[in-house]
Design an enzyme around this catalytic site. Sequence first.
Site: not given
Lengths: 573, 239
Positions: A16, A115, A235, A237, A247, A250, A281, A346, A377, A388, A394
């Site tokens: 946004g 990652f 997803q 996590h 969280l 990762e 994941r 997640h 999202e 994902r 991001l």
Amino acid sequence: MNFQHDIVIVGAGLAGLRAAVECVEEVDVAVVSKVLPTRSHSGAAQGGIAASIGNEEEDCWEWHMFDTVKGSDYLADQDAVEIMVRDASRVIYELEHMGVPFSRNGAGKIAQRNFGGHTQDYGKRPVKRACHASDRTGRVVLDTLFDQCLRKNVKFYQEQYVLSLVCEEGKCMGVVTYDLSSGELNLIAARAVLLATGGCGKIYKTTSNGFASTGDGFGMAYQSGIPLQDMEFIQIHPTGLYPLGILVSEAARGEGGILRNKTGEQFMERYAPTVKDLAPRDIVSRSILTEVREGRGFDGDYVHLDLTHLGEERIMEKLWEITSFVRIYLGIDPVKDPIPVQPTIHYIMGGIPTDSEGRVLIDDKGTVAQGLYAAGECACVSVHGGNRLGCNSLLDLLVFGRRSGIAMKQYIPESGSSTISYESLKMVQAKIDGLLDHSGKEKIDDIRRRMQSLMMDHCSVFRNEEGLKKGLEETRSLKERYRDINIENKGTSYNYELMEAVELGHQLELAEVILLSALTRKESRGAHFRDDFPERDDTNYLKHTLVFRTPGEPDVRYKPVKITRFKPQPRKY
Amino acid sequence: MLLKFKIFRYDPKKDEKPYYQTYDIQANPVDRILDCLNRIRWEQDTTLSFRRSCGHGVCGSDGMRINGTSALACQKLVKDFKENEEILIEPLQVFRVVKDLVVDQEPFFEKYNSVKPYLISNSPPPDKERLQSIEEHQIFDDAIRCILCACCTASCPITQAEETETYIGPAALVRAFRYLFDSRDEGAEERISLLDNKDGAWGCQTKWWCTKVCPKEIPVTRQIARIKKRIIESKKGKQ
């Protein structure tokens, strides 16, 4: 009260705000958020942003694209993935120029780390692709974009909860909001509306998501006749802090952390021999729960995330936030002892179908909804498909937030003039009055708890027909009970009970859509794993699910996946 | 274990004055105080209002006074209180109460905005990133942990005192520090002129409350002191 703007953006997270920054100098834009600025859940993103800028190792967008497509289990639309990964370097440099305080490497460049699922040379070995600011990347990007909004005088309607889209003459023409501070409704007219409302993790009991992640954008779109795409792909996590579900990034494994079962074994070596703990994941979550199912978990059904070999200096520099969470919530020091972790809900790969300019698509033929956009999202472009990769969210928010902003700016002059009527406002007012006046016997809290438990039991990492059917049946009975809820708080100031009642309405609809989508997909792909159909079935299910709301049971349809560069292959790591 | 909560209540729309209400709740030692407040609202009294979002100390929504000290309700655990202990929950000081624990944060964000909280750079950016060494980054790395929860500003005796209420407060100064000491920023001169007055850095009287309450362990007072030092150095440079 009535307000008017060219563009209204619903949600003040990264998608946004990025869209707002794009538009504000040329058109009149306003951001509506149910929370105060900088409280949006993008801020909880920790690990980084994926981009093949190659500051640490050789890298290129083609490898990033392959990894994203393979990570998606070939369900992502490859034209959209290509747009995203090719734009990634620009995104990183733009953020850096705005002032984002990225961590740096020895050469003074933006530091990158490993990652899950990100590899060199089409899967040969892990690559350092995640640009990051310690383990608070989401928060500092959110702060920086908010600061840009302040600098450019973006108008904020804060603590206003959007209750409904206003769709007239086949166009989206604004929103109706509930002002939490006054209890009054506002009609905000706009030529274009962007839904950037985030995820819906709070449908589940154990989640990394915040309290605001209740899926309002999905719910409003669905109620307005927009289908929801690929909602079965949730997803989970792998590393939620046990037992809270907070969280643990990762990035912990990206920096070298290792998952161990109760015998101390680095069990990911068995499940993903090449990339090990850096597998995507969906695979790591299934592996953890397989260890637990086979008796190699700790009492309480968790495993260990071991950082003790990394050394205090590195942990404090690159993993400060998660170290702080572990110390505060469990009293454990990750420098000295392993962290107990278990999978946590997640992210949702599915959402409101859009094209690559954020335009919302209302059917399986690609027809555009005039004046309505979605990004982040809550949108499904689809760049994540069935699963994902970390650090691609991001990137998604920033790439498609900006593209939506550009598309809306271009749409404004050609949107034509139309006058908004007050009908929608009256209808929403009647609905709210109805909720407040109705003296039912059901408590919101009871229904919500039941929903969160049943989704956890029947629609988490492992799924099967029996469980999904049971879940669906129970969700439908909860929807019945919801019709008789009682709102005790009749107050007009910060009446969170009323807001949560509306949120619960969305959540129940979404639970039904998720369960139904999962029941109908009789294969296993990405994060959707069916014990009764454990293989991927490209012949019958290499396609996107679309669920439409009808007066009766929701209608499930499909649309094809766009495959350009990479033909589906078996997915091994 | 049984906990007793004594919670500040006030709805300016209908209450003549604030009052306290008590609630008993059975809680698990691992629960957060925020979990207790949620359960009180969900199970006992739906009219109780407080803000919360992420639930783990990142969003900055649930700053409040717990037994008199500003803190995040999501960072305080039940196990750190005693069985039957009465836990006093009140809104942050300094700000106007809008409803129960919800305060008006508009003035907080106005003061925040007054320090030009964005990178000032007049030279055109390079094609790629601007370079910055690890050491240059480390100078302000602590400051970027700030989540704008306002606990520091609400606890500061200077912002609390009526005669000095125009002081911009520690949170705004942390953000000013973050940009002033960022090697990429070129706005030092205008930043220093904004901060070199009694409502800016000189408003701080080194009371340390900001540092004491900061949920993100930012050395706030030291950072303000470094701003003061920087102001003095810049004046010396001009002489």
